[in-house]
Design an enzyme around this catalytic site. Structure first.
Site, short mmCIF file in Angstrom:
data_model
loop_
_atom_site.label_atom_id
_atom_site.label_comp_id
_atom_site.label_asym_id
_atom_site.label_seq_id
_atom_site.Cartn_x
_atom_site.Cartn_y
_atom_site.Cartn_z
N GLU A 19 -13.47 -29.34 -10.70
CA GLU A 19 -12.48 -29.79 -9.55
C GLU A 19 -12.27 -31.31 -9.43
O GLU A 19 -11.26 -31.62 -9.30
CB GLU A 19 -13.13 -29.27 -8.17
N ARG B 283 -21.79 -28.17 1.38
CA ARG B 283 -21.61 -26.55 1.59
C ARG B 283 -22.27 -26.32 3.36
O ARG B 283 -21.68 -25.32 3.97
CB ARG B 283 -22.39 -25.76 0.73
N ASN C 256 -9.38 -22.61 6.90
CA ASN C 256 -10.75 -23.33 7.28
C ASN C 256 -10.90 -24.68 7.15
O ASN C 256 -12.17 -24.96 6.86
CB ASN C 256 -11.55 -22.35 6.72
N HIS D 31 -12.82 -27.43 1.81
CA HIS D 31 -13.11 -26.94 0.55
C HIS D 31 -14.11 -27.89 0.07
O HIS D 31 -14.11 -29.19 -0.04
CB HIS D 31 -11.92 -26.72 -0.37
N TYR E 276 -7.89 -23.37 -7.92
CA TYR E 276 -8.16 -22.00 -7.43
C TYR E 276 -8.06 -21.02 -8.65
O TYR E 276 -8.07 -19.77 -8.32
CB TYR E 276 -7.42 -21.53 -6.10
N LYS F 263 -8.21 -29.82 3.70
CA LYS F 263 -6.91 -28.92 3.62
C LYS F 263 -5.72 -29.29 4.56
O LYS F 263 -6.05 -30.15 5.28
CB LYS F 263 -7.45 -27.30 3.83
#
Length: 150
Positions: A126, A85, A112, A115, A49, A9
């Site tokens: 995505e 993840r 954070n 993604h 999103y 990000k």
């Protein structure tokens, strides 16, 4: 090989963490099959999103993703969705374990850093937002021969 989608990000790019994040992905044994630095369009961010479109933070999330450059990647390997993840850590960095990307480098759920897709089907969706199939290179490393085959 399973594919997943990863995005560094804007705050991860701004903080010059691209190399650190890529290093962690590669050290885990995953392959990067496509990578580019882009300015995400509002349309791309809204598609990305879309599962949050009815939530109060949706517009802020879209605005944030479009606020600066992001790095988008296709990453592959056995169980790549689950592994990414785990490498990323909990969405809320205050709940992320040390040793994860968020646990080591973030303390704000809004900023954070990374993604990662949460499921194989979501990863496919995505990936399709940011990449054409001809931009993705699947290769097999040959350690013995020090060559790459497509």
């Amino acid at each position: 090989m399973e594919r997943t989608f990863v995005m560094i990000k804007p705050n991860g790019v701004e903080r010059t963490l691209i190399g650190e994040i890529i290093k962690r992905i590669e050290r885990k044994g995953l392959e990067i099959n496509a990578l580019k630095i882009i300015l995400a369009s509002k349309e791309q961010a809204k598609k990305h999103y879309d599962i949050h479109q009815n939530k109060p933070f949706f517009e802020d999330l879209v605005k944030y993703i479009c606020s600066g450059p992001v790095v988008v990647m296709v990453v592959s390997g056995n169980n790549s969705v689950e592994i990414m993840r785990l490498l990323a850590g909990a969405t809320d960095p205050t709940k992320s374990q040390p040793g994860t990307i968020r646990g080591d480098f973030s303390s704000d759920v809004r900023l954070n850093l990374i993604h990662t897709a949460d499921a194989i089907e979501r990863a496919k969706y995505e990936i399709s937002i940011y990449f054409n199939e001809n931009e993705i290179i699947d290769y097999k490393r040959s350690i013995d021969k020090h060559t790459f085959t497509k």
